[in-house]
Scaffold this motif. Sequence first.
Motif, PDB file in Angstrom:
ATOM      1  N   UNK A 348      66.600  35.832  42.496  1.00 60.33           N
ATOM      2  CA  UNK A 348      65.553  36.111  41.511  1.00 60.33           C
ATOM      3  C   UNK A 348      64.908  37.457  41.793  1.00 60.33           C
ATOM      4  N   UNK A 349      64.307  38.038  40.751  1.00 65.89           N
ATOM      5  CA  UNK A 349      63.619  39.316  40.926  1.00 65.89           C
ATOM      6  C   UNK A 349      62.407  39.171  41.846  1.00 65.89           C
ATOM      7  N   UNK A 350      61.730  38.032  41.740  1.00 68.67           N
ATOM      8  CA  UNK A 350      60.579  37.803  42.619  1.00 68.67           C
ATOM      9  C   UNK A 350      61.003  37.821  44.074  1.00 68.67           C
ATOM     10  N   UNK A 351      62.102  37.144  44.384  1.00 71.60           N
ATOM     11  CA  UNK A 351      62.566  37.102  45.763  1.00 71.60           C
ATOM     12  C   UNK A 351      63.089  38.463  46.213  1.00 71.60           C
ATOM     13  N   UNK A 352      63.802  39.166  45.323  1.00 79.04           N
ATOM     14  CA  UNK A 352      64.302  40.491  45.681  1.00 79.04           C
ATOM     15  C   UNK A 352      63.141  41.426  46.013  1.00 79.04           C
ATOM     16  N   UNK A 353      62.112  41.415  45.165  1.00 83.50           N
ATOM     17  CA  UNK A 353      60.947  42.274  45.415  1.00 83.50           C
ATOM     18  C   UNK A 353      60.218  41.851  46.679  1.00 83.50           C
ATOM     19  N   UNK A 354      60.154  40.539  46.935  1.00 80.37           N
ATOM     20  CA  UNK A 354      59.509  40.042  48.158  1.00 80.37           C
ATOM     21  C   UNK A 354      60.265  40.531  49.385  1.00 80.37           C
ATOM     22  N   UNK A 355      61.595  40.444  49.345  1.00 77.95           N
ATOM     23  CA  UNK A 355      62.402  40.950  50.465  1.00 77.95           C
ATOM     24  C   UNK A 355      62.139  42.435  50.702  1.00 77.95           C
TER      25      UNK A 355
END
Length: 781
Positions: A348-355
């Motif tokens: 997900x984009x949320x997880x990618x940005x969090x990483x």
Amino acid sequence: MASLSDRLDHLLGVKAAEPLAADFDITTVEDLLRHYPHRYATQGAELGDTRPPEGAHITMVATVVKADVVSFKSRSGKMLRTVLSSDTQRVEATFFNPHKVAHAIKPGVRAMFSGTAKYFREQLQLTHPSYLILPTGDGEPTVGGRVRGSGELAGMARSTQGADSGIDMEIFDRELIPIYPSTRDVETWTIARCVRQVLDQLDVVPDPLPEATRRELDLIDLDEALRLVHQPESKRDVDRARERLRFDEALALQLVLAQRRHAVDERVAPSCPPHADGLAAAFDAELPFTLTDGQLAVAEEISADLSRPHPMNRLLQGEVGSGKTIVALRAMLQVIDSGRQCALLAPTEVLAAQHARSMRKMLGSLATAGELGAAEHATRIALLTGSMTVGQKRAALNETLVGDAGIVIGTHALIQDNVEFFDLGMIVVDEQHRFGVEQRDALRGRARDGSSPHVLVMTATPIPRTIAMTVLGDLETSTLRELPRGRSPIVSNVVSASEKPAWVDRAWARICEEVAEGRQAYVVCSRIGDGDDEGDGDPGDLDLDDFFTAGTGSEQVAQPKKAKAPGKAKAKKQGEAPQTAAAVAVYEQLQVGPLSSVRVGLLHGRLPSDEKDAVMAAFNAGDIDVLVCTTVVEVGVDVPNATVMVILDADRFGVSQLHQLRGRVGRGAHQGLCILITASRPESPPHRRLTAVAGTNDGFELAQLDLAQRREGDVLGVAQSGTTTTLRLLSLLDHEDVIETARSLAHRVVAEDPGLANHPGLASMVTAGLDAEGVRYLEKS
């Protein structure tokens, strides 16, 4: 005579073969013989020894010993109450509309009965079962001049009419009568007749397993197994046949995986040994905490793999919050020290940005190459997602192409053809089960000079050992069980909204108390509800008044509409969709309801990318107290200050998903609390499932529970492959010993003969045990 490869239209004729092909894709003798019976009707001896469980579908042959027409006690009308004798077992069967069946179901009649097992005062009962009248001692199976049958067995009765009856009535003298998976157009008796014709013509089937192997494993030969599974004389015949055919399925899977592992070992990959004075060493020197023993042990395994000139292919699994990300980051830094790049694929984009945020924070000046004040061995981190602006994408693509970005983090956008790496040395796939096999395979061809990148796949959903040995059987597995020091186990509670509405109020009050202490919370919903959801706005939607009253404690808050009684959901009309709470509605009502005194934010997958980033940044910074969200926070989101999670409609989520979600809280110094709110009744299966989740924080225990409830189909990933599972007799839940034995044999054989050139029988077993799509799927996975 016939062989397994012969076409059925040549043996049975086009009229018989076409329906089999249309309904089951059965076209050859082997296809038909591997369409195994899924149960057997018996003369009753087995039922005397084993009581079928409540709700089980049973088929049995019995004699009617008593049949009386009686009146209903509580309403008008009559029923036929019978007693059936099935060897040592007596079964009570009740039929409605007795005027339609009493002339057929009467004392002395012998018939096959099929229905759902129920118990009343320990007595086995069938309610209005299907039936087929069978021959009695004089061989006469008819009532009123023709064979009688009803329900699912009526087709058998119909097929006995005419000169070519289609049913050999003598088969009912057998102890076990095969019942096949069937359709309206291809009934079980049609299949039984075709099987009988084929077996009468079949030559002895060559056995692909060497005789020495069969002796070692105490297995019967394939020819005997195929005949016994369709025409058994005893329960032991069925068991022996299934044991052999089950092993063949396991071996076919393991041979494919062993060949694939051997092929990976033959490929060339960039050797990336550790550097004593590189980026990885600088990162370790700046770590403000000590890694756990488990993290250090797994890091050593991965480092050794990366040092080899062959591609690493490793699965890193571990409990939620066990520190997989930092282990993966250290491995990526080792690859960067060798002049290569790494790609991290997130679902997900949320997880990618969090990483991207968390890795930049952990690396500090080590992630600022090209900037003033950057560390000596610094690199850069690029983020690439589908919703970024054209300018943002262009900048990320350029950093990736020229090699400035040592770590490229992204969603499915990384798989696009326009993404080119300078020198890709390693791929990390986070939450690997979220990606289709084609998507995971797409990045493997991006390395330079025909080499293969190292691959590390991670999951916080622990995988049962049988799954690891099959679907992921070509991967080496590393496991993190130990939580970081100081982390407290999460406390989970199940709240029944209908039974304990005051407890729902208490959940909102608890959130307010945590916020007053300076901490944060999540409220998770199963859908968005922004007008784009399927069925959004129909009567099946759940009003949030169903989950909380007008205020918390004694304080009452004005509501936009009249509140209903606490915890009482609106009545659901028959045929309507189940009631669910939508994130948008929850957000709006919490703001003016029980959480009006705190700062509430909204996060879901359809928000624009910049808005999602802004919401998560605000929550990370503590500017939002309570985040109302969907499952976009399920994996990877790390806000140590969050201590409470309320999951609405918790019964709508899977076991592993619930375990993942609650792992978002309790990641700091304070105890985590997860409240699972459900409209299900305490005695219902969904409520029992939630209670099981609340009862343990052991993800491996929950993985077994998940597998037991879902069985193999979707765990095998068949939804991703677009095919149905070809496992007919092998259960990944029940047959770990069979899988282990098959795995050991496959590895021995493939080590000596990778292409199976000297084992043509085993090569044919692969294609017999798995369809072509299944083989291609496993080769990509």
